[in-house]
Design an enzyme around this catalytic site. Structure first.
Site, PDB file in Angstrom:
ATOM      1  N   PHE A 153      -0.773  60.616 -80.060  1.00  0.00           N
ATOM      2  CA  PHE A 153      -1.795  61.382 -80.782  1.00  0.00           C
ATOM      3  C   PHE A 153      -1.162  61.982 -82.037  1.00  0.00           C
ATOM      4  O   PHE A 153      -0.053  62.523 -81.971  1.00  0.00           O
ATOM      5  CB  PHE A 153      -2.336  62.483 -79.864  1.00  0.00           C
ATOM      6  CG  PHE A 153      -3.540  63.172 -80.423  1.00  0.00           C
ATOM      7  CD1 PHE A 153      -4.793  62.598 -80.303  1.00  0.00           C
ATOM      8  CD2 PHE A 153      -3.422  64.382 -81.085  1.00  0.00           C
ATOM      9  CE1 PHE A 153      -5.918  63.228 -80.824  1.00  0.00           C
ATOM     10  CE2 PHE A 153      -4.543  65.019 -81.612  1.00  0.00           C
ATOM     11  CZ  PHE A 153      -5.791  64.430 -81.482  1.00  0.00           C
ATOM     12  N   ARG A 197     -15.303  55.132 -77.545  1.00  0.00           N
ATOM     13  CA  ARG A 197     -14.547  55.621 -76.399  1.00  0.00           C
ATOM     14  C   ARG A 197     -15.481  56.267 -75.375  1.00  0.00           C
ATOM     15  O   ARG A 197     -16.365  57.048 -75.745  1.00  0.00           O
ATOM     16  CB  ARG A 197     -13.583  56.660 -76.963  1.00  0.00           C
ATOM     17  CG  ARG A 197     -12.412  57.000 -76.158  1.00  0.00           C
ATOM     18  CD  ARG A 197     -11.428  57.842 -76.964  1.00  0.00           C
ATOM     19  NE  ARG A 197     -11.928  59.176 -77.266  1.00  0.00           N
ATOM     20  CZ  ARG A 197     -11.161  60.263 -77.353  1.00  0.00           C
ATOM     21  NH1 ARG A 197      -9.853  60.164 -77.160  1.00  0.00           N
ATOM     22  NH2 ARG A 197     -11.668  61.439 -77.639  1.00  0.00           N
ATOM     23  N   TYR A 241      -9.127  71.694 -71.981  1.00  0.00           N
ATOM     24  CA  TYR A 241     -10.549  71.586 -72.353  1.00  0.00           C
ATOM     25  C   TYR A 241     -11.126  70.197 -72.103  1.00  0.00           C
ATOM     26  O   TYR A 241     -12.317  69.998 -72.279  1.00  0.00           O
ATOM     27  CB  TYR A 241     -10.770  71.993 -73.816  1.00  0.00           C
ATOM     28  CG  TYR A 241      -9.775  71.404 -74.800  1.00  0.00           C
ATOM     29  CD1 TYR A 241      -9.833  70.075 -75.161  1.00  0.00           C
ATOM     30  CD2 TYR A 241      -8.761  72.186 -75.332  1.00  0.00           C
ATOM     31  CE1 TYR A 241      -8.903  69.523 -76.041  1.00  0.00           C
ATOM     32  CE2 TYR A 241      -7.831  71.653 -76.213  1.00  0.00           C
ATOM     33  CZ  TYR A 241      -7.907  70.325 -76.565  1.00  0.00           C
ATOM     34  OH  TYR A 241      -6.984  69.796 -77.426  1.00  0.00           O
ATOM     35  N   LYS A 242     -10.289  69.241 -71.698  1.00  0.00           N
ATOM     36  CA  LYS A 242     -10.812  67.892 -71.428  1.00  0.00           C
ATOM     37  C   LYS A 242     -11.197  67.823 -69.939  1.00  0.00           C
ATOM     38  O   LYS A 242     -12.206  68.374 -69.539  1.00  0.00           O
ATOM     39  CB  LYS A 242      -9.765  66.843 -71.791  1.00  0.00           C
ATOM     40  CG  LYS A 242      -9.364  66.850 -73.267  1.00  0.00           C
ATOM     41  CD  LYS A 242      -8.334  65.761 -73.529  1.00  0.00           C
ATOM     42  CE  LYS A 242      -7.688  65.864 -74.896  1.00  0.00           C
ATOM     43  NZ  LYS A 242      -8.593  65.617 -76.020  1.00  0.00           N
ATOM     44  N   ASP A 257       3.114  64.271 -72.760  1.00  0.00           N
ATOM     45  CA  ASP A 257       1.854  64.908 -73.122  1.00  0.00           C
ATOM     46  C   ASP A 257       0.801  64.395 -72.131  1.00  0.00           C
ATOM     47  O   ASP A 257       0.515  63.188 -72.060  1.00  0.00           O
ATOM     48  CB  ASP A 257       1.501  64.539 -74.577  1.00  0.00           C
ATOM     49  CG  ASP A 257       0.209  65.204 -75.053  1.00  0.00           C
ATOM     50  OD1 ASP A 257      -0.639  65.549 -74.215  1.00  0.00           O
ATOM     51  OD2 ASP A 257       0.044  65.339 -76.281  1.00  0.00           O
TER      52      ASP A 257
HETATM   53  C1  PLP Z   1      -2.788  63.556 -76.618  1.00  0.00           C
HETATM   54  C2  PLP Z   1      -3.170  64.788 -77.375  1.00  0.00           C
HETATM   55  N1  PLP Z   1      -2.219  65.639 -77.795  1.00  0.00           N
HETATM   56  C3  PLP Z   1      -2.536  66.752 -78.500  1.00  0.00           C
HETATM   57  C4  PLP Z   1      -3.843  67.057 -78.815  1.00  0.00           C
HETATM   58  C5  PLP Z   1      -4.167  68.273 -79.666  1.00  0.00           C
HETATM   59  O1  PLP Z   1      -4.274  69.409 -78.954  1.00  0.00           O
HETATM   60  P1  PLP Z   1      -4.681  70.823 -79.569  1.00  0.00           P
HETATM   61  O2  PLP Z   1      -5.802  70.626 -80.516  1.00  0.00           O
HETATM   62  O3  PLP Z   1      -5.093  71.611 -78.357  1.00  0.00           O
HETATM   63  O4  PLP Z   1      -3.490  71.409 -80.224  1.00  0.00           O
HETATM   64  C6  PLP Z   1      -4.862  66.221 -78.368  1.00  0.00           C
HETATM   65  C7  PLP Z   1      -6.281  66.546 -78.675  1.00  0.00           C
HETATM   66  O5  PLP Z   1      -7.203  65.865 -78.338  1.00  0.00           O
HETATM   67  C8  PLP Z   1      -4.520  65.055 -77.647  1.00  0.00           C
HETATM   68  O6  PLP Z   1      -5.473  64.196 -77.239  1.00  0.00           O
END
Ligand code: PLP
Length: 398
Positions: A114, A357, A210-211, A185
């Protein structure tokens, strides 16, 4: 315990006439969160005011809730703490890991990670200015890219676009053979499939709530630190609530023992109340049942969509063992098509350049929902209902 998914479904607020296949992005509202949050506000914030930090136990919420999340990801009590955003937790984990593996300069990740994980890494590299380098390899080639000069392997276990699942245990073992520390992650893993951080001997892990964990928009993140590293990892964001004795108000920082040192500042108590309501539902759930059901639903969905919509090309691994809990399709006009689906009561999302998705969350999605979703997709695709100028206008969030 056998999970009763009809019961768990009844515990969420799900708008009538809508199929929600986007719980991999933002989980729906647990009905009990409304009363939990309002009673927290009225009875705790309203009546206890600042004494709530002690009398309602707000101060220990981050580790108490961390332990509840720990149960879902194979982390022992006292190894997970909640707070901040996932981007911040990535930064914290990476900075600490780099200090532990101080004589190496390479941070290895993959091209499916990500963006924020990579951006935070680049930002840290610039601030440190000590010759660190971020190396990216193809997701399939990670094992071959592990070498003696890599300090940290930073990976997202389930690819946010395709749902491809890394083999955490094998990659962690291979990384350790070369003296590499691992950061996983779990944004698309926690609550999506069984995770066993202890068995995998992962070093650090981070994730969001939050997911799949349904804490609501902006809900805090979590961080895990392997007990063997807990007193070795220097908290780079050395905020006062990670201090050994925050209320001694010492002028010098001394890290708290263990995972508590990964706390930074004041935790978001209102949002944590919502998360608690969701974790009460998770108490009724066996993660192995979730996995079985998620695969069942995803396979059903792939079969129906491929059958009815030849224009959609599967972007996720076909083999369910290599997939998380989402299914993605490539389609050139995916953005417009997703908007057309949303207009017809099916919510998924779009990831550039061409990914549609769909998330499968057995706590509140069942086979009937999947069949309804597939028929809406077929209607939109066969009749080219996406081919409408309105659907090509991009919103800020896709
Ligand atoms: C794999 C991954 N890492 C990090 C994040 C970002 O997280 P945050 O916005 O809570 O910092 C996301 C957000 O969807 C994500 O899917």
């Amino acid at each position: 315990m056998v999970t009763d998914f009809a019961t768990t479904k009844s515990l969420f607020q799900l708008p009538q006439g809508l199929v929600y296949l986007d719980g991999n992005s933002l989980g729906p509202l647990p009905k009990a969160a409304v009363t939990r949050v309002s009673s927290m506000m009225r009875d705790e914030w309203g009546e206890l005011l600042i004494t709530g930090w002690n009398r309602a136990g707000w101060i220990s919420q981050p580790s108490r809730i961390g332990d509840r999340i720990g149960k879902l990801i194979g982390a022992p009590v006292g190894t997970v703490v909640v707070g901040d955003t996932l981007s911040i937790k990535v930064y914290q984990a990476l900075a600490s890991a780099l200090e532990i593996n101080a004589d190496r300069k390479i941070i290895l990740s993959d091209s499916g990670n990500f963006p924020t994980d990579l951006y935070m890494t680049e930002g840290l590299i610039k601030s440190l200015d000590r010759g660190y380098e971020l190396k990216l390899c193809a997701p399939e080639a990670v094992a071959d890219c592990l070498s003696d000069d890599v300090a940290v392997l930073l990976l997202t276990e389930v690819d946010y676009k395709t749902g491809r699942l890394h083999d955490m245990k094998t990659l962690t073992a291979k990384a350790h053979e070369k003296g590499i520390l691992t950061i996983w992650d779990l944004a698309h893993s926690a609550g999506a499939l069984p995770v066993d951080l202890g068995a995998a001997e992962a070093d650090f892990a981070v994730g969001c709530t939050y997911k799949y964990l349904n804490s609501g928009p902006g809900g805090p993140a979590f961080i895990y630190l392997a007990p063997r590293l807990a007193d070795q990892a220097r908290p780079v964001l050395s905020g006062w609530l990670g201090h050994e004795q925050p209320f001694a108000f010492d002028l010098e920082y001394r890290p708290a023992p263990g995972i508590e040192r990964m706390r930074v500042g004041t935790p978001p108590i209102i949002q944590l109340a919502a998360l608690e309501a969701s974790l009460d539902i998770w108490d009724l759930v066996d993660m192995n049942d979730v996995r079985v059901k998620s695969i069942e639903l995803s396979d059903l969905f792939i079969g129906l969509v491929e059958n009815g919509c030849p224009d959609l090309k599967l972007a996720s691994p076909r083999d369910s063992r290599q997939r998380g809990s989402q299914v993605s399709f490539h389609f050139e006009h995916g953005y417009a098509a997703m908007k057309a689906l949303i207009d017809r009561g099916l919510i998924g999302d779009f990831r550039a350049p061409d990914i549609m998705r769909f998330g499968f969350t057995p706590l509140y999605i069942d086979a009937e929902d999947v069949k309804t979703a597939a028929s809406i997709i077929e209607e939109v695709m066969v009749n080219r209902l996406w081919d409408n100028a309105e659907y090509f206008v991009q919103s800020a969030v896709t």
